[in-house]
Motif scaffolding. Structure first.
Motif, mmCIF file in Angstrom:
data_model
loop_
_atom_site.group_PDB
_atom_site.id
_atom_site.type_symbol
_atom_site.label_atom_id
_atom_site.label_comp_id
_atom_site.label_asym_id
_atom_site.label_seq_id
_atom_site.Cartn_x
_atom_site.Cartn_y
_atom_site.Cartn_z
ATOM 1 N N GLN A 399 -10.186 -22.083 -37.744
ATOM 2 C CA GLN A 399 -10.778 -20.990 -38.347
ATOM 3 C C GLN A 399 -10.294 -19.438 -37.896
ATOM 4 O O GLN A 399 -10.078 -18.464 -38.597
ATOM 5 C CB GLN A 399 -12.246 -20.966 -38.406
ATOM 6 C CG GLN A 399 -13.013 -21.958 -38.869
ATOM 7 C CD GLN A 399 -14.629 -21.906 -38.734
ATOM 8 O OE1 GLN A 399 -15.017 -21.326 -38.090
ATOM 9 N NE2 GLN A 399 -15.215 -23.014 -39.424
ATOM 10 N N GLY A 400 -9.893 -19.467 -36.484
ATOM 11 C CA GLY A 400 -9.549 -18.091 -35.840
ATOM 12 C C GLY A 400 -7.776 -18.364 -36.054
ATOM 13 O O GLY A 400 -7.288 -16.970 -35.412
ATOM 14 N N ASN A 401 -7.121 -19.293 -35.992
ATOM 15 C CA ASN A 401 -5.639 -19.209 -36.324
ATOM 16 C C ASN A 401 -4.937 -19.904 -37.511
ATOM 17 O O ASN A 401 -5.556 -20.780 -37.878
ATOM 18 C CB ASN A 401 -5.125 -19.842 -34.936
ATOM 19 C CG ASN A 401 -5.682 -19.183 -33.454
ATOM 20 O OD1 ASN A 401 -5.050 -18.371 -33.012
ATOM 21 N ND2 ASN A 401 -6.855 -19.857 -33.144
ATOM 22 N N ASP A 402 -4.154 -19.524 -38.091
ATOM 23 C CA ASP A 402 -3.779 -19.786 -39.365
ATOM 24 C C ASP A 402 -2.520 -20.943 -38.722
ATOM 25 O O ASP A 402 -1.409 -20.375 -38.114
ATOM 26 C CB ASP A 402 -2.905 -18.865 -40.061
ATOM 27 C CG ASP A 402 -2.222 -19.293 -41.266
ATOM 28 O OD1 ASP A 402 -2.516 -20.451 -41.700
ATOM 29 O OD2 ASP A 402 -1.412 -18.552 -42.058
ATOM 30 N N LEU A 403 -2.892 -22.071 -38.942
ATOM 31 C CA LEU A 403 -1.881 -22.849 -38.417
ATOM 32 C C LEU A 403 -0.619 -23.229 -39.526
ATOM 33 O O LEU A 403 0.511 -23.951 -38.942
ATOM 34 C CB LEU A 403 -2.672 -24.459 -38.348
ATOM 35 C CG LEU A 403 -3.687 -24.722 -37.315
ATOM 36 C CD1 LEU A 403 -4.357 -26.013 -37.346
ATOM 37 C CD2 LEU A 403 -3.187 -24.101 -35.940
ATOM 38 N N GLY A 404 -0.816 -23.029 -40.677
ATOM 39 C CA GLY A 404 0.329 -23.169 -41.665
ATOM 40 C C GLY A 404 0.437 -24.720 -41.791
ATOM 41 O O GLY A 404 -0.117 -25.397 -42.070
ATOM 42 N N VAL A 405 1.558 -24.928 -41.899
ATOM 43 C CA VAL A 405 2.145 -26.355 -41.823
ATOM 44 C C VAL A 405 1.785 -27.163 -40.411
ATOM 45 O O VAL A 405 2.290 -28.384 -40.520
ATOM 46 C CB VAL A 405 3.804 -26.571 -41.974
ATOM 47 C CG1 VAL A 405 3.889 -25.983 -43.504
ATOM 48 C CG2 VAL A 405 4.582 -25.849 -41.119
ATOM 49 N N ASP A 406 1.735 -26.653 -39.607
ATOM 50 C CA ASP A 406 1.415 -27.203 -38.218
ATOM 51 C C ASP A 406 -0.028 -28.087 -38.267
ATOM 52 O O ASP A 406 -0.749 -27.572 -38.968
ATOM 53 C CB ASP A 406 1.197 -26.356 -36.970
ATOM 54 C CG ASP A 406 2.572 -25.734 -36.913
ATOM 55 O OD1 ASP A 406 3.627 -26.201 -37.085
ATOM 56 O OD2 ASP A 406 2.697 -24.479 -36.220
ATOM 57 N N SER A 407 -0.147 -29.153 -37.584
ATOM 58 C CA SER A 407 -1.291 -29.907 -37.614
ATOM 59 C C SER A 407 -2.007 -29.942 -36.146
ATOM 60 O O SER A 407 -1.330 -29.903 -35.119
ATOM 61 C CB SER A 407 -1.048 -31.328 -37.941
ATOM 62 O OG SER A 407 -0.255 -31.917 -37.120
ATOM 63 N N LEU A 408 -3.194 -29.946 -36.182
ATOM 64 C CA LEU A 408 -4.132 -29.916 -35.044
ATOM 65 C C LEU A 408 -5.313 -31.096 -35.227
ATOM 66 O O LEU A 408 -6.083 -30.534 -36.078
ATOM 67 C CB LEU A 408 -4.629 -28.852 -34.493
ATOM 68 C CG LEU A 408 -5.864 -28.540 -33.373
ATOM 69 C CD1 LEU A 408 -5.113 -29.326 -32.094
ATOM 70 C CD2 LEU A 408 -6.446 -27.542 -32.997
ATOM 71 N N ARG A 409 -5.267 -32.158 -34.691
ATOM 72 C CA ARG A 409 -6.331 -33.044 -34.936
ATOM 73 C C ARG A 409 -6.838 -33.691 -33.500
ATOM 74 O O ARG A 409 -6.253 -33.720 -32.614
ATOM 75 C CB ARG A 409 -5.962 -34.405 -35.642
ATOM 76 C CG ARG A 409 -4.811 -35.335 -35.085
ATOM 77 C CD ARG A 409 -4.326 -36.110 -36.317
ATOM 78 N NE ARG A 409 -3.180 -37.078 -35.461
ATOM 79 C CZ ARG A 409 -3.426 -38.337 -35.496
ATOM 80 N NH1 ARG A 409 -4.672 -38.747 -35.714
ATOM 81 N NH2 ARG A 409 -2.591 -39.091 -34.671
ATOM 82 N N VAL A 410 -8.307 -34.414 -33.736
ATOM 83 C CA VAL A 410 -8.944 -34.873 -32.664
ATOM 84 C C VAL A 410 -9.087 -36.298 -32.802
ATOM 85 O O VAL A 410 -9.495 -36.744 -33.578
ATOM 86 C CB VAL A 410 -10.399 -34.201 -32.655
ATOM 87 C CG1 VAL A 410 -11.014 -34.617 -31.522
ATOM 88 C CG2 VAL A 410 -10.226 -32.592 -32.177
ATOM 89 N N ILE A 411 -8.709 -36.835 -31.708
ATOM 90 C CA ILE A 411 -8.815 -38.462 -31.492
ATOM 91 C C ILE A 411 -10.117 -38.827 -30.428
ATOM 92 O O ILE A 411 -9.974 -38.361 -29.261
ATOM 93 C CB ILE A 411 -7.886 -39.110 -31.108
ATOM 94 C CG1 ILE A 411 -6.638 -38.834 -32.150
ATOM 95 C CG2 ILE A 411 -7.938 -40.449 -30.845
ATOM 96 C CD1 ILE A 411 -5.242 -39.445 -31.621
ATOM 97 N N ALA A 412 -11.234 -39.179 -30.715
ATOM 98 C CA ALA A 412 -12.355 -39.577 -29.833
ATOM 99 C C ALA A 412 -12.725 -40.812 -30.371
ATOM 100 O O ALA A 412 -13.287 -40.911 -31.631
ATOM 101 C CB ALA A 412 -13.182 -38.457 -30.028
ATOM 102 N N GLY A 413 -13.376 -41.780 -29.530
ATOM 103 C CA GLY A 413 -14.116 -42.923 -29.772
ATOM 104 C C GLY A 413 -15.393 -42.821 -30.335
ATOM 105 O O GLY A 413 -15.920 -41.361 -30.138
ATOM 106 N N GLU A 414 -16.374 -43.763 -30.549
ATOM 107 C CA GLU A 414 -17.534 -43.695 -31.064
ATOM 108 C C GLU A 414 -18.496 -43.545 -29.821
ATOM 109 O O GLU A 414 -19.662 -42.840 -29.949
ATOM 110 C CB GLU A 414 -18.016 -44.868 -31.891
ATOM 111 C CG GLU A 414 -17.294 -45.053 -33.314
ATOM 112 C CD GLU A 414 -17.809 -46.054 -33.995
ATOM 113 O OE1 GLU A 414 -18.741 -46.984 -33.350
ATOM 114 O OE2 GLU A 414 -17.346 -46.555 -35.021
ATOM 115 N N GLN A 415 -18.012 -44.051 -28.490
ATOM 116 C CA GLN A 415 -18.782 -43.936 -27.361
ATOM 117 C C GLN A 415 -18.646 -42.503 -26.876
ATOM 118 O O GLN A 415 -17.799 -41.872 -27.153
ATOM 119 C CB GLN A 415 -18.118 -44.875 -26.337
ATOM 120 C CG GLN A 415 -18.427 -46.472 -26.650
ATOM 121 C CD GLN A 415 -19.910 -46.880 -26.512
ATOM 122 O OE1 GLN A 415 -20.761 -46.017 -26.126
ATOM 123 N NE2 GLN A 415 -20.405 -47.834 -27.131
ATOM 124 N N PRO A 416 -19.774 -41.923 -26.386
ATOM 125 C CA PRO A 416 -19.796 -40.623 -26.172
ATOM 126 C C PRO A 416 -18.919 -40.606 -24.544
ATOM 127 O O PRO A 416 -19.211 -41.299 -23.873
ATOM 128 C CB PRO A 416 -21.228 -40.176 -25.869
ATOM 129 C CG PRO A 416 -21.975 -41.409 -25.639
ATOM 130 C CD PRO A 416 -21.141 -42.431 -26.553
#
Length: 540
Positions: A399-416
């Motif tokens: 929301q605060g930065n325009d990524l354009g064609v770049d990608s940022l994703r999160v990988i996290a399991g179901e376990q906390p």
């Protein structure tokens, strides 16, 4: 000269058998032998026995009793008050009967009873001691009143009364002396325990000192060594105690110091693979030439301390300069923005204004980093679920930065993934790492692909990683990227990764760079795990 020995706390010694009890029992045996010698005297002229049968029986019985009490002294020491009370009753009864049977020796028998009552007063409470003094006095007075003819009664009643006074006086005196003796013994024992504990504390402090410490005698043999010195000498084996064979250079410097009094303060390496040290020497005592203390100062520790002081001073200076720059910088940027809105500017002038704005933005970023370096705010840790927190962080970043064609994703399991950290400082660390990954972690002509991974490491350690698929970092550069003011980019400040590591350590975590197989970089942040008993939503 293996690792220094382990330390154990001082244990109180087992309470010894009281010397007064031994004295009383030995004296009782001597007293029984005297009774036997009087009762079985070969000459019947003195002392004349008033009752021969009673004298013989009393002497034999008391001798057996005295021998038994002496033999059983150690076994009955735990019940000394009860045993002493019982034996004093026997002593008093025996003394009264001995005066009756051997009347000529009444004065000596009465005097021996003074010793028994005095020894008992060293063990028994005051009231009980006075009771036995009164019992002995009544026994002697009763004998004088009942057994003697009226012509001798007055004189012997006076004698018995005087002996009774002696019984009370000696009992009171020995009780007072006993109290003072016990207080002195207790104080000495406490001082002994305090001294032993203090000695162990001093030994533990010396053992854990970062400075190496050795004690060497005049034969050049090592007597004591702490852990730091042991490591700085290359972890020698236990049988290596000759300083000349173990560290020839150190032995040479010690000899030079002893003979000339001059100290060589240059750094030297005492073994392969250990840091350089600066040796210092000191006599164990002003008049003792047989032992020398050797101090080994690790130069790497001194360098780190100097670096910390330099950085601290530089941080304060930089913060002061940054505050002075911020106001005129704001005026320059505001003026450039107003100038950019003018319709009379040509293309060349517009380009110049754009350059001014870009450099103002860069300079402002430098100022913000320097101010963060100087503030070093204290962390306020909370319990976080790193998976949920990482999703919130990524959404806020998009929301605060325009990524354009770049990608940022999160990988996290179901376990906390529960961790303890300051959310604001963790946000600054991740923002810096993601910003660097998006800026530098891209292949030429391709968009940046950045992943934020929240997972458990070995032994359940919570880990959050920022991974890119760029060209990676060269090993020589990777060894210096966390140093302050080190940068390979012409517009970089060299403080971003340094601040990220500092904030990680402030949260009892560690930040490291890991090269990714097949290309790319990974910055791994290991945090402190949360207690299982605490809820997962405390910090959300």
């Amino acid at each position: 000269m293996a690792a220094p020995p382990s330390f154990t706390s001082a244990q109180p010694a087992t309470e010894p058998v009281r010397h007064e009890l031994f004295f009383l029992n030995y004296f009782r045996l001597v007293q029984a032998l005297i009774y036997s010698a009087l009762a079985f005297s070969p000459t019947q002229e003195w002392p004349r026995l008033s009752n021969i049968g009673l004298a013989h029986a009393l002497a034999v019985a008391y001798l057996v009793f005295a021998a038994l009490t002496l033999i059983l002294t150690r076994r009955v020491a735990s019940r000394s008050k009860l045993i002493v009370s019982a034996t004093l009753v026997v002593d008093i009864i025996t003394a009264v009967l001995a005066v009756t049977a051997i009347h000529d020796a009444r004065i000596g028998i009465s005097m021996m009873l003074v010793v028994s009552l005095s020894a008992g007063a060293l063990i028994l409470p005051l009231r009980l001691s006075l009771f036995f003094a009164a019992l002995a006095t009544l026994g002697m007075l009763g004998h004088s009143a009942l057994e003697l003819p009226k012509t001798d009664m007055d004189r012997e009643l006076l004698e018995s009364g005087l002996f009774g006074l002696a019984y009370f006086a000696s009992t009171l005196l020995c009780y007072v002396l006993n109290r003072q003796l016990r207080a002195t013994e207790a104080l000495a024992e406490q001082r002994s325990i305090d001294l032993a504990n203090l000695s162990q504390v001093n030994e533990l402090i010396i053992r854990r000192m970062k400075t190496g410490v050795l004690l060497v005698d005049d034969a050049n043999r090592i007597h004591q060594i702490n852990e730091s010195a042991w490591m700085l000498l290359g972890n020698p084996s236990a049988d290596q105690r000759d300083l000349g064979q173990l560290a020839p250079e150190l032995s040479r410097r010690l000899y030079h110091w002893i003979t000339s009094g001059k100290l060589n303060e240059t750094a030297t390496q005492l073994a392969d693979g250990v840091p350089e040290v600066v040796p210092r020497f000191a006599r164990l005592a002003p008049n003792d030439d047989s032992h020398v203390l050797i101090f080994l100062d690790d130069t790497s520790l001194l360098s780190r301390r100097a670096e910390e002081l330099t950085l601290s001073s530089l941080g304060r200076l930089s913060a002061s300069i940054a505050h002075e720059i911020r106001n005129p910088l704001a005026a320059i940027r505001y003026s450039a923005q107003l100038l950019a809105e003018s319709s009379d500017l040509g293309l060349t002038d517009q380009r110049m204004v754009e350059i001014i704005n870009n450099h103002c933005i860069r300079l402002n970023d430098i100022i913000e980093n320097i101010l963060q370096l100087s503030r070093r705010e204290r962390s306020r840790p909370e319990t976080l679920d790193l998976g949920r927190w990482a999703h919130s962080f990524a959404e806020e970043y998009r929301q605060g930065n325009d990524l354009g064609v770049d990608s940022l994703r999160v990988i996290a399991g179901e376990q906390p993934v529960a961790a303890v950290a300051d959310p604001q400082q963790l946000q600054q660390v991740l923002w810096n790492l993601v910003q660097n990954a998006l800026r530098y972690g891209r292949l030429p002509g391709e968009p940046a692909r950045v992943m934020v991974v929240a997972r458990h490491g070995e032994h359940g350690v919570p880990i959050i990683e920022v991974i890119d698929r760029g060209p990676g970092i060269a090993p020589k550069v990777a060894a210096q990227i966390f140093e302050p003011f080190y940068t390979t980019h012409e517009y970089g400040t060299g403080l971003g990764l340094y601040l990220a590591r500092q904030m990680s350590e402030a949260n009892q975590g560690s930040l490291e760079y890991v090269r990714v197989a097949g290309g790319g970089s990974c910055f791994r942040l290991m945090l402190t795990p949360a207690h299982r008993s605490k809820g997962m939503d405390d910090g959300d």
